[in-house]
Design a protein around this motif. Structure first.
Motif, PDB file in Angstrom:
ATOM      1  N   ARG A 105       1.027  -1.321   0.052  1.00 53.90           N
ATOM      2  CA  ARG A 105      -0.226   0.158  -0.024  1.00 53.90           C
ATOM      3  C   ARG A 105       0.925   1.199  -0.059  1.00 53.90           C
ATOM      4  O   ARG A 105       0.598   2.325  -0.934  1.00 53.90           O
ATOM      5  CB  ARG A 105      -0.819   0.032   1.081  1.00 53.90           C
ATOM      6  CG  ARG A 105      -2.274  -0.504   0.942  1.00 53.90           C
ATOM      7  CD  ARG A 105      -3.408  -0.154   1.832  1.00 53.90           C
ATOM      8  NE  ARG A 105      -2.748  -0.374   3.387  1.00 53.90           N
ATOM      9  CZ  ARG A 105      -2.916  -1.677   4.052  1.00 53.90           C
ATOM     10  NH1 ARG A 105      -3.484  -2.503   3.296  1.00 53.90           N
ATOM     11  NH2 ARG A 105      -2.494  -1.879   5.262  1.00 53.90           N
ATOM     12  N   SER A 106       1.775   1.315   0.763  1.00 55.12           N
ATOM     13  CA  SER A 106       3.120   2.371   0.980  1.00 55.12           C
ATOM     14  C   SER A 106       3.376   2.583  -0.335  1.00 55.12           C
ATOM     15  O   SER A 106       3.738   3.601  -0.780  1.00 55.12           O
ATOM     16  CB  SER A 106       3.578   2.362   2.195  1.00 55.12           C
ATOM     17  OG  SER A 106       4.612   1.855   1.957  1.00 55.12           O
TER      18      SER A 106
ATOM     19  N   ARG B 257       2.703   1.729  -3.448  1.00 56.90           N
ATOM     20  CA  ARG B 257       1.452   2.252  -4.439  1.00 56.90           C
ATOM     21  C   ARG B 257       1.386   3.543  -4.313  1.00 56.90           C
ATOM     22  O   ARG B 257       1.008   4.068  -5.237  1.00 56.90           O
ATOM     23  CB  ARG B 257       0.373   1.227  -4.225  1.00 56.90           C
ATOM     24  CG  ARG B 257      -0.378   0.854  -5.393  1.00 56.90           C
ATOM     25  CD  ARG B 257      -1.772   0.301  -5.203  1.00 56.90           C
ATOM     26  NE  ARG B 257      -1.595  -1.082  -5.208  1.00 56.90           N
ATOM     27  CZ  ARG B 257      -2.628  -1.853  -4.771  1.00 56.90           C
ATOM     28  NH1 ARG B 257      -3.698  -1.416  -4.998  1.00 56.90           N
ATOM     29  NH2 ARG B 257      -2.476  -3.180  -4.858  1.00 56.90           N
ATOM     30  N   ARG B 258       1.338   4.049  -2.932  1.00 51.91           N
ATOM     31  CA  ARG B 258       1.005   5.695  -2.954  1.00 51.91           C
ATOM     32  C   ARG B 258       2.290   6.427  -3.666  1.00 51.91           C
ATOM     33  O   ARG B 258       1.912   7.724  -3.966  1.00 51.91           O
ATOM     34  CB  ARG B 258       1.001   5.892  -1.518  1.00 51.91           C
ATOM     35  CG  ARG B 258      -0.403   5.579  -1.012  1.00 51.91           C
ATOM     36  CD  ARG B 258      -0.476   5.883   0.596  1.00 51.91           C
ATOM     37  NE  ARG B 258      -0.026   7.211   0.812  1.00 51.91           N
ATOM     38  CZ  ARG B 258      -0.736   7.838   1.920  1.00 51.91           C
ATOM     39  NH1 ARG B 258      -1.523   7.372   2.368  1.00 51.91           N
ATOM     40  NH2 ARG B 258      -0.551   9.053   1.997  1.00 51.91           N
ATOM     41  N   ARG B 259       3.246   5.835  -3.756  1.00 51.60           N
ATOM     42  CA  ARG B 259       4.339   6.668  -4.102  1.00 51.60           C
ATOM     43  C   ARG B 259       4.474   6.421  -5.887  1.00 51.60           C
ATOM     44  O   ARG B 259       5.531   6.700  -6.402  1.00 51.60           O
ATOM     45  CB  ARG B 259       5.604   6.191  -3.510  1.00 51.60           C
ATOM     46  CG  ARG B 259       5.600   6.665  -2.087  1.00 51.60           C
ATOM     47  CD  ARG B 259       6.559   6.056  -1.162  1.00 51.60           C
ATOM     48  NE  ARG B 259       7.857   6.662  -1.363  1.00 51.60           N
ATOM     49  CZ  ARG B 259       8.980   5.722  -0.998  1.00 51.60           C
ATOM     50  NH1 ARG B 259       9.151   4.835  -0.383  1.00 51.60           N
ATOM     51  NH2 ARG B 259      10.206   6.645  -1.380  1.00 51.60           N
TER      52      ARG B 259
ATOM     53  N   ALA C 255      -6.334  12.092  -6.168  1.00 50.69           N
ATOM     54  CA  ALA C 255      -5.573  11.410  -5.489  1.00 50.69           C
ATOM     55  C   ALA C 255      -4.740  12.122  -4.399  1.00 50.69           C
ATOM     56  O   ALA C 255      -4.436  11.732  -3.207  1.00 50.69           O
ATOM     57  CB  ALA C 255      -4.458  10.965  -6.706  1.00 50.69           C
TER      58      ALA C 255
ATOM     59  N   ASN D 100      -6.973  12.327  -1.447  1.00 46.06           N
ATOM     60  CA  ASN D 100      -6.717  10.667  -0.900  1.00 46.06           C
ATOM     61  C   ASN D 100      -5.430  10.552   0.076  1.00 46.06           C
ATOM     62  O   ASN D 100      -5.353   9.936   0.910  1.00 46.06           O
ATOM     63  CB  ASN D 100      -6.791   9.658  -2.057  1.00 46.06           C
ATOM     64  CG  ASN D 100      -7.833   8.933  -2.027  1.00 46.06           C
ATOM     65  OD1 ASN D 100      -8.647   9.000  -1.150  1.00 46.06           O
ATOM     66  ND2 ASN D 100      -7.803   7.960  -2.896  1.00 46.06           N
ATOM     67  N   PHE D 101      -4.380  11.072  -0.468  1.00 45.27           N
ATOM     68  CA  PHE D 101      -2.888  11.100   0.097  1.00 45.27           C
ATOM     69  C   PHE D 101      -2.676  12.088   1.224  1.00 45.27           C
ATOM     70  O   PHE D 101      -1.723  12.325   1.876  1.00 45.27           O
ATOM     71  CB  PHE D 101      -1.939  11.259  -0.865  1.00 45.27           C
ATOM     72  CG  PHE D 101      -1.770  10.168  -1.877  1.00 45.27           C
ATOM     73  CD1 PHE D 101      -2.593   8.994  -1.761  1.00 45.27           C
ATOM     74  CD2 PHE D 101      -1.022  10.362  -2.975  1.00 45.27           C
ATOM     75  CE1 PHE D 101      -2.432   7.987  -2.732  1.00 45.27           C
ATOM     76  CE2 PHE D 101      -0.876   9.227  -3.971  1.00 45.27           C
ATOM     77  CZ  PHE D 101      -1.883   8.064  -3.928  1.00 45.27           C
TER      78      PHE D 101
ATOM     79  N   THR E  46       0.520  14.680  -7.170  1.00 45.91           N
ATOM     80  CA  THR E  46       0.986  14.001  -6.088  1.00 45.91           C
ATOM     81  C   THR E  46       2.612  13.889  -5.873  1.00 45.91           C
ATOM     82  O   THR E  46       2.847  13.222  -4.658  1.00 45.91           O
ATOM     83  CB  THR E  46       0.165  12.722  -6.027  1.00 45.91           C
ATOM     84  OG1 THR E  46       0.871  11.736  -7.004  1.00 45.91           O
ATOM     85  CG2 THR E  46      -1.143  12.662  -5.840  1.00 45.91           C
TER      86      THR E  46
ATOM     87  N   PRO F 115       4.843  11.890  -7.215  1.00 47.92           N
ATOM     88  CA  PRO F 115       5.230  10.463  -7.200  1.00 47.92           C
ATOM     89  C   PRO F 115       6.641  10.265  -7.095  1.00 47.92           C
ATOM     90  O   PRO F 115       7.478  11.112  -7.664  1.00 47.92           O
ATOM     91  CB  PRO F 115       4.571   9.866  -8.117  1.00 47.92           C
ATOM     92  CG  PRO F 115       4.462  10.771  -9.342  1.00 47.92           C
ATOM     93  CD  PRO F 115       4.277  11.989  -8.538  1.00 47.92           C
TER      94      PRO F 115
END
Lengths: 288, 247
Positions: free
Chosen positions: A80-81, A83-85, A109, A112-113, A162, A164
């Motif tokens: 999960r962590s 995927r957020r990046r 997004a 969400n973050f 975001t 990334p």
């Protein structure tokens, strides 16, 4: 963020026929922080599948994805962590959209973050501007009414909002005109920070020769070539043999070389014009 | 011959016209390239030619008939084949084979003829290996090849390709160009919308659309020899042309 794939295999399930279609057989490579890598190969070679695996949208049949040295597919909180990046701009931008307005799409997004809304909005406006779009002018439009060129840029912008650590772009210049493609290149150059790495699928021979320092060639489910971009494009015969296009600058050098009159002055002039045109300079270095 | 005269189109609710008086023609067996920046009106023009959009003013004559002519042949709708910019919005059948057959069935062709044409099309486009595959399993580039093949299978008298090779490798782009020239040899007139100068250079004539109007037209090599004008219209110029113009 460093990522590495180790022995990754993936088959598309085909329940109707009873046997699956293998697409990736044994894929391994590593990508360091700040690196820009171009992924090439024929249609159907598995390039999009590979991006989807890195983005966590598909699970492989076997193999592992390492993020900063730690395997993530085996550990859901790590996954999960990770995927957020990872930011992924799809090949078909409309498949990425699901909100009612361009603004919601750009900020979804980020919200969400847990990103601050006004910061996200400011970032969205800046990214849009570099891409030649007006945030204020487009924010209320439905993303599904955009032209393909607009949609592609909004999709890329929504991913960049975001910041990334890893950027995945699938044919980001398809449907973009010369200005749009140049703006995208500019954006890749600016980045959000030196640590951001990018894995880019593109058939566009001209665009990425400058910013992509490394080339991966996917063939028959494996990484057949992993080489510095300048070295890869210096052998145009081999590049064409893989079904790929050679940057025009390399072709011109080839022509001049074949004619035996590639004087230093001509080469310097060719390079000057090429630079002025905002075109890649790397492959212009004479190969021999 | 497709003859377009002073075509004007405004999207519903839009403040400005997308097409502002466009005129040109495509002869049978001719290849006309169309370039222009994003938003210049290329896709709108393509949709007008195929009848998906109805212009507010101006005329489109296909072999002498307009769409509203009572005397227009029933098949007029099938005389101009359009390959969409986005293959995902065109390819809808459960398998590649059925996608190729779909238009032929809609056109009411006899079953034997449909089978023969599907086989020939798959062979000519090198798609035999994908025959039974579901479009959802195909890559973007493979989908584009299927989209082009499905439209060519209908044997329209005119073809409009709207950036139909944008996701293809150089090798597949060349294969589609070869197929286009084969169609031309059979008398098919083609409008090729593209962002690739190398593709435009294959055409006899190049139109450059800028904000809904034809800004430039002529032989492609001659237009590329004036890179300043092409830059102003947002059209990518090949390196060789810049080199030539700078001498």
């Amino acid at each position: 963020m460093r990522i590495a794939l180790r022995g990754v295999a993936y088959s598309y399930p085909r329940p109707a026929s009873g046997h699956d279609t293998p697409i990736l057989r044994d894929v391994s490579f590593a990508m360091g922080a700040g690196e820009t890598v171009r992924l090439m190969g024929r249609e159907g070679a598995g390039k999009t599948t590979l991006l989807q695996l890195v983005a966590g949208l598909l699970r492989p049949d076997s193999g592992s994805l390492l993020v900063d040295g730690e395997a993530v597919w085996e550990d859901s909180s790590r996954e999960r962590s990770a995927r957020r990046r990872v930011g992924f701009a799809f090949q078909f931008p409309e498949q990425q959209f699901f909100r009612e307005t361009v603004e919601d799409e750009l900020l979804y997004a980020a919200g969400n973050f847990g990103m601050d809304a006004s910061e996200a909005r400011g970032r969205a406006a800046r990214v849009m501007e570099v891409l030649g779009l007006s945030f204020e002018g487009m924010r209320g439009r439905s993303p599904f009414t955009l032209s393909l060129g607009e949609a592609r840029r909004v999709a890329v912008a929504s991913v960049l909002v975001t910041s990334p650590a890893v950027l995945l772009l699938d044919e980001p210049t398809a449907g973009l005109d010369g200005r749009g493609a140049a703006a995208l290149l500019e954006l890749l150059r600016l980045r959000s920070g030196p640590e951001m790495s990018a894995l880019i699928v593109s058939h566009d021979a001209e665009l990425l020769a400058e910013c992509a320092t490394r080339v991966l060639l996917l063939q028959e489910g494996r990484i057949a070539v992993d080489a510095p971009a300048a070295e890869f494009f210096r052998d145009p015969v081999a590049v064409r043999g893989h079904g790929l296009a050679v940057p025009e600058a390399v072709e011109v050098m080839e022509d001049l070389g074949a004619l035996g009159r590639a004087s230093r002055a001509t080469r310097a002039e060719a390079r000057r014009i090429y630079d002025e045109a905002g075109r890649p300079t790397l492959p212009l270095r004479p190969g021999r | 011959m497709i003859e377009v005269r002073d075509l004007r189109f405004r999207h519903p609710g839009a403040a400005d016209e997308t097409l502002r008086g466009v005129s040109f023609s495509i002869p049978p067996g001719g290849l006309v390239a169309l370039m222009g920046a994003n938003g210049s009106g290329k896709s709108t023009l393509a949709r007008c030619l195929n009848g998906l959009l109805v212009p507010q003013a101006g005329s489109i004559r296909v072999d002498g008939f307009t769409r509203s002519d009572a005397a227009s042949p029933a098949a007029a709708g099938g005389t101009v084949g359009l390959v969409f910019q986005n293959p995902a919005s065109q390819v809808t059948s459960p398998t590649v084979e059925r996608e190729i057959a779909f238009g032929l069935q809609s056109a009411g062709l006899p079953t034997d003829e449909i089978h023969a044409r599907v086989d020939r099309t798959l062979r000519e486009h090198g798609l035999e290996g994908l025959r039974g595959r579901s479009p959802s399993e195909l890559s973007g580039g493979e989908l584009q090849r299927v989209a082009v093949a499905a439209v060519m299978a209908l044997a329209p008298r005119y073809l409009v390709l709207d950036e139909a090779t944008s996701l293809l490798s150089a090798e597949s782009r060349r294969a589609i160009l070869r197929r286009m020239h084969e169609e031309r040899a059979r008398g098919v007139g083609i409008l090729l919308i593209t962002q690739f100068p190398a593709e435009a250079l294959e055409a006899e004539r190049l139109l450059v659309l800028d904000r809904g109007a034809v800004a430039l037209q002529g032989a492609p090599a001659e237009l590329f020899a004036r890179p300043g004008l092409m830059d102003a219209a947002g059209v990518p110029v090949p390196f060789r042309a810049r080199l030539g113009a700078a001498r």
